[in-house]
Design a protein around this motif. Structure first.
Motif, PDB file in Angstrom:
ATOM      1  N   SER A 145       0.835  -1.210   0.000  1.00 26.05           N
ATOM      2  CA  SER A 145       0.000   0.000   0.000  1.00 26.05           C
ATOM      3  C   SER A 145       0.866   1.254   0.000  1.00 26.05           C
ATOM      4  CB  SER A 145      -0.933   0.009   1.214  1.00 26.05           C
ATOM      5  OG  SER A 145      -0.198  -0.077   2.429  1.00 26.05           O
ATOM      6  N   PHE A 146       2.072   1.160   0.589  1.00 26.52           N
ATOM      7  CA  PHE A 146       3.009   2.291   0.593  1.00 26.52           C
ATOM      8  C   PHE A 146       4.060   2.055  -0.481  1.00 26.52           C
ATOM      9  CE2 PHE A 146       7.028   4.162   2.395  1.00 26.52           C
ATOM     10  CZ  PHE A 146       6.701   5.475   2.125  1.00 26.52           C
ATOM     11  N   SER A 147       4.181   2.972  -1.431  1.00 26.39           N
ATOM     12  CA  SER A 147       5.087   2.771  -2.564  1.00 26.39           C
ATOM     13  C   SER A 147       5.900   4.034  -2.823  1.00 26.39           C
ATOM     14  CB  SER A 147       4.304   2.392  -3.819  1.00 26.39           C
ATOM     15  OG  SER A 147       3.290   3.343  -4.089  1.00 26.39           O
ATOM     16  N   ASP A 148       6.649   4.459  -1.812  1.00 32.43           N
ATOM     17  CA  ASP A 148       7.454   5.672  -1.903  1.00 32.43           C
ATOM     18  C   ASP A 148       8.488   5.594  -3.016  1.00 32.43           C
ATOM     19  OD1 ASP A 148       8.407   8.184  -1.177  1.00 32.43           O
ATOM     20  OD2 ASP A 148       9.917   7.333   0.152  1.00 32.43           O
ATOM     21  N   TYR A 149       9.029   4.401  -3.243  1.00 31.21           N
ATOM     22  CA  TYR A 149      10.080   4.252  -4.233  1.00 31.21           C
ATOM     23  C   TYR A 149       9.602   3.495  -5.470  1.00 31.21           C
ATOM     24  CZ  TYR A 149      12.805   5.486  -0.162  1.00 31.21           C
ATOM     25  OH  TYR A 149      13.275   6.114   0.945  1.00 31.21           O
ATOM     26  N   GLY A 150       8.272   3.372  -5.622  1.00 30.77           N
ATOM     27  CA  GLY A 150       7.758   2.596  -6.735  1.00 30.77           C
ATOM     28  C   GLY A 150       7.652   1.135  -6.338  1.00 30.77           C
ATOM     29  N   ASP A 151       6.544   0.530  -6.681  1.00 32.38           N
ATOM     30  CA  ASP A 151       6.307  -0.842  -6.250  1.00 32.38           C
ATOM     31  C   ASP A 151       7.279  -1.819  -6.877  1.00 32.38           C
ATOM     32  OD1 ASP A 151       4.245  -0.391  -4.535  1.00 32.38           O
ATOM     33  OD2 ASP A 151       2.688  -0.684  -6.033  1.00 32.38           O
ATOM     34  N   TYR A 152       7.622  -2.840  -6.095  1.00 33.18           N
ATOM     35  CA  TYR A 152       8.218  -4.011  -6.691  1.00 33.18           C
ATOM     36  C   TYR A 152       7.187  -5.124  -6.574  1.00 33.18           C
ATOM     37  CZ  TYR A 152       9.705  -4.681  -1.748  1.00 33.18           C
ATOM     38  OH  TYR A 152       9.766  -4.777  -0.385  1.00 33.18           O
ATOM     39  N   HIS A 153       7.260  -6.088  -7.462  1.00 32.82           N
ATOM     40  CA  HIS A 153       6.238  -7.110  -7.523  1.00 32.82           C
ATOM     41  C   HIS A 153       6.840  -8.487  -7.379  1.00 32.82           C
ATOM     42  CE1 HIS A 153       3.395  -4.046  -8.778  1.00 32.82           C
ATOM     43  NE2 HIS A 153       4.301  -3.622  -9.619  1.00 32.82           N
ATOM     44  N   GLU A 154       5.992  -9.415  -6.994  1.00 32.49           N
ATOM     45  CA  GLU A 154       6.471 -10.774  -6.778  1.00 32.49           C
ATOM     46  C   GLU A 154       7.092 -11.321  -8.043  1.00 32.49           C
ATOM     47  OE1 GLU A 154       4.968 -14.587  -4.246  1.00 32.49           O
ATOM     48  OE2 GLU A 154       3.537 -13.104  -4.936  1.00 32.49           O
ATOM     49  N   GLY A 155       8.219 -11.971  -7.923  1.00 35.35           N
ATOM     50  CA  GLY A 155       8.948 -12.461  -9.079  1.00 35.35           C
ATOM     51  C   GLY A 155      10.118 -11.577  -9.433  1.00 35.35           C
ATOM     52  N   GLU A 156      10.116 -10.325  -9.000  1.00 37.36           N
ATOM     53  CA  GLU A 156      11.231  -9.423  -9.243  1.00 37.36           C
ATOM     54  C   GLU A 156      12.224  -9.528  -8.090  1.00 37.36           C
ATOM     55  OE1 GLU A 156       9.635  -5.561  -9.827  1.00 37.36           O
ATOM     56  OE2 GLU A 156       8.566  -6.080 -11.645  1.00 37.36           O
ATOM     57  N   ARG A 157      13.375  -8.854  -8.268  1.00 35.70           N
ATOM     58  CA  ARG A 157      14.407  -8.886  -7.235  1.00 35.70           C
ATOM     59  C   ARG A 157      13.976  -8.009  -6.072  1.00 35.70           C
ATOM     60  NH1 ARG A 157      18.528  -6.314  -9.000  1.00 35.70           N
ATOM     61  NH2 ARG A 157      17.673  -5.687 -11.006  1.00 35.70           N
ATOM     62  N   ALA A 158      13.301  -8.617  -5.107  1.00 38.16           N
ATOM     63  CA  ALA A 158      12.794  -7.889  -3.951  1.00 38.16           C
ATOM     64  C   ALA A 158      12.683  -8.866  -2.795  1.00 38.16           C
ATOM     65  CB  ALA A 158      11.437  -7.262  -4.273  1.00 38.16           C
ATOM     66  N   TYR A 159      12.332  -8.353  -1.632  1.00 38.88           N
ATOM     67  CA  TYR A 159      12.270  -9.201  -0.438  1.00 38.88           C
ATOM     68  C   TYR A 159      10.842  -9.679  -0.214  1.00 38.88           C
ATOM     69  CZ  TYR A 159      12.638 -10.795   4.376  1.00 38.88           C
ATOM     70  OH  TYR A 159      12.599 -11.559   5.518  1.00 38.88           O
ATOM     71  N   TRP A 160      10.660 -10.991  -0.183  1.00 40.09           N
ATOM     72  CA  TRP A 160       9.386 -11.611   0.148  1.00 40.09           C
ATOM     73  C   TRP A 160       9.657 -12.705   1.172  1.00 40.09           C
ATOM     74  CZ3 TRP A 160       5.247  -9.208  -1.948  1.00 40.09           C
ATOM     75  CH2 TRP A 160       5.470  -8.433  -3.092  1.00 40.09           C
ATOM     76  N   ASN A 161       8.754 -12.886   2.124  1.00 37.09           N
ATOM     77  CA  ASN A 161       8.999 -13.858   3.187  1.00 37.09           C
ATOM     78  C   ASN A 161       7.740 -14.680   3.482  1.00 37.09           C
ATOM     79  OD1 ASN A 161      10.878 -14.971   5.053  1.00 37.09           O
ATOM     80  ND2 ASN A 161       9.866 -13.878   6.724  1.00 37.09           N
ATOM     81  N   TRP A 162       7.111 -15.171   2.408  1.00 34.36           N
ATOM     82  CA  TRP A 162       5.890 -15.951   2.558  1.00 34.36           C
ATOM     83  C   TRP A 162       6.171 -17.282   3.262  1.00 34.36           C
ATOM     84  CZ3 TRP A 162       1.578 -13.446   1.811  1.00 34.36           C
ATOM     85  CH2 TRP A 162       1.504 -12.426   0.860  1.00 34.36           C
ATOM     86  N   ALA A 163       5.243 -17.698   4.096  1.00 39.21           N
ATOM     87  CA  ALA A 163       5.307 -19.018   4.722  1.00 39.21           C
ATOM     88  C   ALA A 163       5.043 -20.086   3.667  1.00 39.21           C
ATOM     89  CB  ALA A 163       4.270 -19.123   5.846  1.00 39.21           C
ATOM     90  N   SER A 164       5.322 -21.336   4.017  1.00 38.55           N
ATOM     91  CA  SER A 164       5.088 -22.441   3.097  1.00 38.55           C
ATOM     92  C   SER A 164       3.612 -22.485   2.680  1.00 38.55           C
ATOM     93  CB  SER A 164       5.477 -23.759   3.776  1.00 38.55           C
ATOM     94  OG  SER A 164       5.183 -24.857   2.953  1.00 38.55           O
ATOM     95  N   LYS A 165       3.377 -22.718   1.381  1.00 40.09           N
ATOM     96  CA  LYS A 165       2.039 -22.790   0.778  1.00 40.09           C
ATOM     97  C   LYS A 165       1.281 -21.472   0.878  1.00 40.09           C
ATOM     98  CE  LYS A 165       1.616 -27.766   1.612  1.00 40.09           C
ATOM     99  NZ  LYS A 165       0.795 -28.865   2.192  1.00 40.09           N
ATOM    100  N   GLN A 166       2.005 -20.395   1.027  1.00 38.02           N
ATOM    101  CA  GLN A 166       1.411 -19.056   1.039  1.00 38.02           C
ATOM    102  C   GLN A 166       2.019 -18.225  -0.105  1.00 38.02           C
ATOM    103  OE1 GLN A 166      -1.014 -17.702   2.900  1.00 38.02           O
ATOM    104  NE2 GLN A 166      -1.330 -19.528   4.153  1.00 38.02           N
ATOM    105  N   PRO A 167       1.256 -17.243  -0.621  1.00 43.72           N
ATOM    106  CA  PRO A 167      -0.101 -16.866  -0.235  1.00 43.72           C
ATOM    107  C   PRO A 167      -1.151 -17.803  -0.823  1.00 43.72           C
ATOM    108  CG  PRO A 167       0.647 -15.482  -2.035  1.00 43.72           C
ATOM    109  CD  PRO A 167       1.808 -16.357  -1.671  1.00 43.72           C
ATOM    110  N   ASP A 168      -2.319 -17.858  -0.152  1.00 37.96           N
ATOM    111  CA  ASP A 168      -3.415 -18.658  -0.684  1.00 37.96           C
ATOM    112  C   ASP A 168      -4.357 -17.736  -1.460  1.00 37.96           C
ATOM    113  OD1 ASP A 168      -4.873 -17.273   1.226  1.00 37.96           O
ATOM    114  OD2 ASP A 168      -5.062 -18.983   2.588  1.00 37.96           O
ATOM    115  N   HIS A 169      -5.647 -18.044  -1.466  1.00 37.92           N
ATOM    116  CA  HIS A 169      -6.587 -17.275  -2.283  1.00 37.92           C
ATOM    117  C   HIS A 169      -7.084 -15.996  -1.610  1.00 37.92           C
ATOM    118  CE1 HIS A 169      -6.567 -20.342  -5.276  1.00 37.92           C
ATOM    119  NE2 HIS A 169      -7.079 -21.265  -4.480  1.00 37.92           N
TER     120      HIS A 169
END
Length: 318
Positions: A83-107
């Motif tokens: 929701s906060f994108s001061d530097y422009g959004d990065y998206h899943e699949g790009e070089r960024a930090y994501w820390n989803w738990a196993s089998k997450q995200p769901d629907h």
């Protein structure tokens, strides 16, 4: 110490997506893969999963299949964003930090950080504590504020953080995530993560979405269905395996003139030295957001040739 000029040729993909130039090349890959694996394949071998801009693109893809069998993945998907994108959004699949738990995200459509520090998706209507982000705080580890009010939905928490601070928390690295984990004391809390609307894998926003029929489903990847004599998009489970379409963009050349200060020859003669300089330039470009498929090469120009090449570049679509 002496100074010298040299030219670096930068080859990158042409992405003029405001209108369809029909210069892209499309490829039908008759291998069954999930949408994420299809995306990786296309980015490794071509440019990306296929983007469809108009009816002509749709017809080109239809001609590639030669059959009316199962639907095939394209680059359409719903991804996660902050929701906060001061530097422009990065998206899943790009070089960024994501820390989803196993089998997450769901629907589900909104994101939380659990007591383990792992992220999960859940209903936006749930009520729980939340973490705000205060961009005015100079100490980065004090920018996160835990609000212990378990009566707020994601939208309520978002509104509160926007009013009192900057926004709901956005996490950009492991250090920040560890700080959040220590704040939680065993309880989950809202983050500023939310699933966004449909977009293409190359980051462009759709202007042409020819849905074949209405689907009230929670599938977040797009495919083209060519059955029954009518071509159109359909929603499909991202974990389902299917054939897919890739596209490649034509390369364009950028001339980048750099000035080097050296103790010896202004142009590196030793191949090892030249390779080292090129690696540093490559890393610098990637830090500025350039993709890893950008190719660099040396080329020596006279002053007159430099002027001529620069004049040519000004005439090209950038």
């Amino acid at each position: 110490m002496s100074c010298g000029m040299f030219i670096v040729l930068v080859l990158s993909g042409l992405r003029c997506s405001a209108f369809s130039l029909h210069v892209r090349q499309y490829y039908f890959i008759d291998e069954a893969r999930t949408w994420p694996n299809a995306q990786k394949y296309c980015r490794r071998h071509y440019t990306d999963l296929a983007t469809v801009n108009d009816v002509q693109d749709l017809e080109i893809l239809a001609d590639l299949t030669g059959s009316e069998e199962n639907a095939s993945f394209v680059g359409l998907h719903k991804s996660w964003t902050w929701s906060f994108s001061d530097y422009g959004d990065y998206h899943e699949g790009e070089r960024a930090y994501w820390n989803w738990a196993s089998k997450q995200p769901d629907h589900s459509n909104c994101g939380i950080v659990e007591s383990t520090g792992k992220w999960a998706s859940t209903s936006c209507k749930r009520k729980m504590n939340f973490i705000c982000y205060n961009a005015s705080e100079t100490n980065i580890l004090r920018r996160f504020v835990l609000v212990s009010d378990s009566s707020m939905t994601w939208l309520d928490a978002h509104a509160y953080c926007k009013e009192k601070f900057t926004d709901l928390a956005r996490v950009e690295n492991q250090q920040e995530n560890k700080e959040l984990e220590t704040m939680l004391s065993g309880n989950a809390a809202w983050l500023g993560l939310r699933r966004q609307s449909w977009m293409w894998s190359d980051g462009s926003q759709p202007s042409f979405l020819p849905w074949k029929y209405h689907q009230d489903s929670k599938d977040y990847c797009g495919a083209l269905d060519f059955g029954h004599g009518f071509h159109g998009l359909m929603k499909m489970n991202c974990d389902k395996i299917a054939s897919f379409f890739c596209h490649s963009d034509p390369q364009r050349r950028h001339l980048v003139q750099l000035k080097l200060a050296t103790k010896g020859s202004p142009v590196p003669r030793d191949p090892a030295v030249a390779a080292s300089v090129m690696n540093q330039i490559q890393r610098g470009l990637e830090e500025k957001g350039a993709s890893k498929d950008v190719k660099l090469s040396w080329r020596s120009f006279s002053k007159e040739e430099t002027k001529q090449e620069s004049a040519k570049e000004l005439k090209k679509c950038v």
